[in-house]
Design an enzyme around this catalytic site. Structure first.
Site, PDB file in Angstrom:
ATOM      1  N   ALA A   1       0.703  -1.318   0.004  1.00 36.20           N
ATOM      2  CA  ALA A   1      -0.173  -0.085   0.060  1.00 36.20           C
ATOM      3  C   ALA A   1       0.661   1.235   0.039  1.00 36.20           C
ATOM      4  CB  ALA A   1      -1.019  -0.069   1.272  1.00 36.20           C
TER       5      ALA A   1
ATOM      6  N   CYS B   1      -3.377  -5.184  -3.444  1.00 38.52           N
ATOM      7  CA  CYS B   1      -2.391  -4.205  -2.341  1.00 38.52           C
ATOM      8  C   CYS B   1      -2.694  -4.783  -0.788  1.00 38.52           C
ATOM      9  CB  CYS B   1      -2.380  -2.676  -2.347  1.00 38.52           C
ATOM     10  SG  CYS B   1      -2.228  -1.867  -4.052  1.00 38.52           S
ATOM     11  N   CYS B   2      -1.632  -4.970  -0.154  1.00 42.23           N
ATOM     12  CA  CYS B   2      -1.948  -4.945   1.407  1.00 42.23           C
ATOM     13  C   CYS B   2      -0.691  -4.371   1.905  1.00 42.23           C
ATOM     14  CB  CYS B   2      -1.947  -6.713   1.953  1.00 42.23           C
ATOM     15  SG  CYS B   2      -0.463  -7.440   1.622  1.00 42.23           S
ATOM     16  N   LYS B   3      -0.314  -4.494   3.318  1.00 41.63           N
ATOM     17  CA  LYS B   3       0.563  -3.633   3.774  1.00 41.63           C
ATOM     18  C   LYS B   3       1.822  -3.955   3.236  1.00 41.63           C
ATOM     19  CE  LYS B   3       2.089  -4.783   7.885  1.00 41.63           C
ATOM     20  NZ  LYS B   3       2.173  -4.986   9.405  1.00 41.63           N
TER      21      LYS B   3
ATOM     22  N   THR C   1      -1.839 -10.365   0.029  1.00 39.22           N
ATOM     23  CA  THR C   1      -1.896 -10.149  -1.299  1.00 39.22           C
ATOM     24  C   THR C   1      -1.694 -11.398  -2.142  1.00 39.22           C
ATOM     25  OG1 THR C   1      -1.247  -7.951  -1.529  1.00 39.22           O
ATOM     26  CG2 THR C   1      -0.460  -9.029  -3.403  1.00 39.22           C
TER      27      THR C   1
END
Length: 910
Positions: free
Chosen positions: A355, A827-829, A835
């Protein structure tokens, strides 16, 4: 042993058996000399495809859960190296492995190399406890049996007891390419082993063409090849690929360089404001001091990035590093190429990236969405002694300054070209130069028809020492008579104005006359050119009738007259333009001074944070655009859509709305929204450097994508002529982890709800534009379903439902994006764990819904991709460990299909 071989004869045996190749190597002679081991290594990509039959369990009441581990013993080193393994197949004595083991051409494998196959029986996958079953040693020589390298060997225990058989296929890469004969039967019922193999960099993401323009962007590909059964008992082939991109560092460095130039120019404009009263002068000094500090920080960051070597991606472990805060996290292209027995080959791309967020800055006070709103409210109500200008007005001021800096040198250049044409006495060149000069000057004049410029000039005047305001009873303006003279080509009648006066009266209408004089002086130039061309035409006609050569003589004698008559008019135009530039620059710089002074130092820190987030977002967008452009070059419908409507860019967010991730989501939402201000332009490459070129300023960037001449010729004329291409970014977020459970039960999910609702409206706007501007048959392969409207309505209903962890929103948004030829992002962190679960689920769902993946193999295919595919390699690249960073308690909160197979998760750094 060394053997002579002719390369053409060798190529004819590409699809022959290894046994036949051995005989051929001995019998043929020619000018090329290779070692046999080297030939085997460069010509074939070996894939060992094992399967077991009739395995015997240790106890009768226990079912086997088996996998095969492959190790390699290099003859020169005498070191046994663990190389790869298959997936675990549960509850059967006849395991059919969907994964195989690959030895790519560059891998140092020779005939003397020994391969160790160890069969394991897994007791407890969650704890990785395994029981040794049997070991089998193989060599290439032992596999060179039959047409395809097939052998079936008996497995025996240490006591000599038979415990089953193992069947090993040796498959060559050339026999797996599209259109070639498949050495393994296409009937899945025959239980021949499906396989996964790694591809090579030469195969890579670029495909068979290995396009240099794409190779300049994508690096270090990792590829796997699977075979899964279809519902009609055939095999489909799936190539899964993942690659880093050089744009991870290239785009941020280009952006920071532009930021530095923009900020240096702004600082100089503040210094050039001239003399100010003590209060305003102190304010300016404070602002410049802070701006210089920020400028130095940007310069230091650029210098540090210039030292970076090695990998072209930023690992998840580095997301908190200050020197890398402009770099996107774990940016990769994830691609799935599907070859079905009865369907057309299909390609599915997803860009995976962490992200876009300011991780080093932290999220103690939230992210950009909250911070910008709070800052604007505080600035509006500040007691600071400065003038409040709205964000729209400050953006307008930046736009005016940008137009000035862009148009002034262009006008000056075209004016010089006009004089050059006059000196050469070239009528056609004179007309063309005048046309360009007129167009740019009209744009220049239009840029200042704004109340903001007039009001800012007045505000600036009041900030001068000893300013006096007095509006005259009769406005001092040019008379009608002067206007008539100007149109007749008499610029000397234009009243020139001095700079904004100090210690004197200020005329509010003065600005109107100043910028209007630019247009009037241009009219004088136009009138003079018309008159010169008219006289030249009459004179040439008359003298040409008597003697053709006389006309040429006339040109020679009057060549200097054109220049002499145009020169003073052009100088007047430049002078009038310079007068406008001086005043406009000062007034707009005064507006920016207020913006900065009202919010020091928060204003600059927010600008930094926004730059960081935007940099990460833009790097991903540029990568996605270039990939989409290359895959769509032969799709005329897509190219028409690109220049007529623009490109849809859909982001799937998997962040929670709890604690720090809520701040990340706020950053991400602003960063993606800011991408609306980015335009793309496709140009023909003039060198072998195909990296994109970035121009512009904050809030308005143009990305120039370079294509080789042959590819550039495939584009529609509108794009080749430089039409700017618009982006339509949308973000949909659904938190899926245990923190989202806390947010849903004890916290607040309003942020996610608002983002999804806002972006649904943006998606609807794009669809409306699409249906209005594109012909109904533009996407023929989607017209059979004709369900886009229904999908949008379904998405709307799911967003309104406010259902917990409603991943249906993600699936619907992704499907709509693909059907509208958009670019997909997930997206993730860190784009590593959640993801990976999402993209593998998306890939298997596509195989099931679009390519008839056998329903009984859906979960196995999903587990196979997660256990042995590209995404577990992504985890390894990031944290040096083949474990997704989940634990059992966390996964209990995950939606069912977002949980990895047992044994693939556990404690790992994120």
């Amino acid at each position: 042993m060394r053997t002579h071989i002719h390369i053409l004869e060798l190529m004819s045996l590409w699809h022959g058996a290894l046994q036949k190749l051995q005989v051929f190597l001995v019998e043929t002679k020619s000018q090329f000399t290779f070692s046999q081991s080297f030939l085997l290594r460069i010509l074939f990509l070996f894939v060992l495809s094992p399967a077991c039959k009739d395995l015997v369990a240790a106890t009768r009441d226990r079912k086997l859960n088996t996998f095969i581990q492959v190790s390699v013993l290099h003859p020169a080193e005498h070191i046994l190296t663990r190389y790869s393994s298959t997936e675990i197949v549960e509850g059967t004595k006849d395991p059919l492995f969907l994964t195989g083991v690959t030895f790519p051409p560059e891998y140092p494998i020779y005939e003397e190399t020994k391969i160790k196959l160890t069969v394991y029986d897994v007791k407890d996958k969650s704890q990785d406890t395994v029981r040794f079953h049997v070991v089998l040693w193989l060599s290439l020589a032992s596999l060179q049996v039959g047409e395809i390298g097939l052998c079936e060997l008996v497995l025996t225990s240490d006591g000599g007891k038979t415990v089953g058989t193992i069947e090993v296929n040796l498959v060559k890469m050339g026999e797996l390419e599209d259109g070639e004969t498949d050495p393994i039967t296409t009937d899945a019922q025959d239980q021949k082993c499906a396989l996964v193999r790694e591809c090579t960099a030469t195969e890579g993401i670029s495909g068979k063409d290995n396009l240099p323009s794409l190779s300049a962007v994508l690096k270090n590909p990792i590829c796997k090849l699977y075979r899964f059964p279809t519902s009609d008992n055939k095999w489909m082939r799936i190539r899964e690929q993942m690659a880093e991109t050089t744009l991870s560092f290239h785009v941020p460095k280009e952006l920071i360089n532009l930021h530095i130039k923009e900020d240096m120019r702004r600082n100089q404009e503040l210094k050039d404001l001239g003399e100010l009263a003590p209060h305003w002068d102190n304010m300016r000094k404070s602002v410049i001091a802070h701006c210089d500090q920020m400028l130095s920080m940007y310069q230091d960051t650029l210098a540090e990035l210039g030292k970076h070597t090695g990998s072209s991606f930023k690992s998840s472990c580095s997301k908190g590093e200050k020197t890398l805060e402009f770099i996107p996290i774990n940016l990769h292209l994830q691609r799935m190429h599907v070859h079905s027995p009865q369907l057309k080959d299909s390609l599915y791309d997803v860009i995976t990236v962490g992200a876009p967020a300011a991780h080093f800055q932290g999220f103690k006070n939230g992210g950009l969405r909250k911070l910008l709103s709070k800052f604007e409210a505080e600035r509006r109500n500040t007691g600071y002694q400065c003038i409040y200008y709205s964000p729209e007005n400050t953006a307008k001021a930046k736009e005016v300054l940008s137009n000035i800096n862009h148009l002034q040198p262009l006008i000056s250049s075209h004016a010089d070209l006009l004089l050059n044409s006059a000196s050469q006495h070239s009528p056609d060149s004179l007309k063309n130069s005048l046309k360009m000069l007129s167009e740019k000057t009209e744009l220049f004049v239009h840029a200042f028809k704004d109340q903001l410029v007039r009001s800012a000039l007045l505000a600036l005047y009041t900030a001068r020492p000893g300013s006096v305001l007095k509006k005259p009873a009769v406005p001092r303006n040019t008379t009608e008579e002067e206007g008539d003279l100007q149109h007749q080509g008499h610029p000397s009648q234009i009243k020139r104005q001095d700079s904004i006066p100090h210690h004197s009266e200020y005329d509010e209408e003065e600005w109107d006359r100043v910028w209007a004089n630019v247009g009037k002086s241009l009219n004088c130039v136009i009138a003079m050119v018309d008159r010169l061309l008219e006289k030249d035409n009459v004179s040439s006609t008359k003298e040409g009738e008597n003697d053709p050569s006389a006309a040429d003589c006339k040109v020679f004698h009057t060549g200097g007259d054109w220049y002499e008559q145009l020169y003073p008019l052009v100088i007047t135009l430049k002078d009038c333009m310079g007068e406008v530039v001086t005043r406009a620059k000062q007034s707009m710089a005064f507006v920016l001074l207020q913006e900065l002074a009202c919010g020091l130092p928060q204003c600059l820190m927010l600008t930094l944070r926004r730059d960081i987030v935007f940099s990460q977002a833009l790097a991903g967008l540029v990568c996605g655009f270039i990939i989409k452009l290359h895959t769509g070059l032969h799709d005329q419908g897509f190219l028409q859509q690109l220049h007529t409507v623009g490109l849809l860019v859909q982001y799937e967010g998997l962040l929670s709305t709890y604690s720090e991730e809520a701040g990340m989501l706020e950053d991400m939402a602003v960063g993606i929204s800011d991408l609306q201000k980015v335009m793309f332009k496709i140009i023909e490459a003039k060198s072998e450097d195909f990296l994109p070129i970035i121009t512009g300023r904050r809030e308005h960037y143009v990305i120039e994508v370079q294509l080789p001449a042959k590819m550039f010729e495939l584009l529609p004329q509108e794009i080749k002529e430089g039409k700017l291409l618009r982006m339509y970014p949308v973000l949909f977020n659904v938190g899926i982890n245990e923190q989202q459970t806390l947010a849903e039960r004890f916290g607040d999910t309003t942020l996610q709800e608002n983002i999804n609702q806002e972006n649904l409206e943006l998606l609807k706007e794009y669809y409306k534009l699409f249906t209005e501007k594109m012909p109904p048959d533009c996407l023929p392969h989607f017209q059979e379903q004709n369900d886009l409207k229904g999908l949008l309505e379904n998405l709307h209903q799911n967003i309104q439902a406010k259902k917990r962890k409603n991943v249906e929103i993600m699936w619907l948004a992704a499907t709509i994006c693909r059907k509208l030829n958009g670019v997909r992002f997930t997206c993730c962190k860190s784009a590593k764990d959640r993801t990976s679960m999402s993209v593998t689920l998306e890939q298997c769902s596509i195989l099931r819904d679009e390519h008839q993946l056998h329903k009984d193999f859906f979960i196995r295919a999903l587990d196979c991709m997660r256990r042995e595919g590209c995404r577990i390699e992504n985890v390894l690249k990031n944290v040096k460990c083949r474990k997704y960073a989940f634990n059992m308690i966390q996964l209990m909160a995950f939606p069912k299909y977002y949980r990895p197979p047992e044994g693939t998760y556990g404690k790992a750094d994120t």
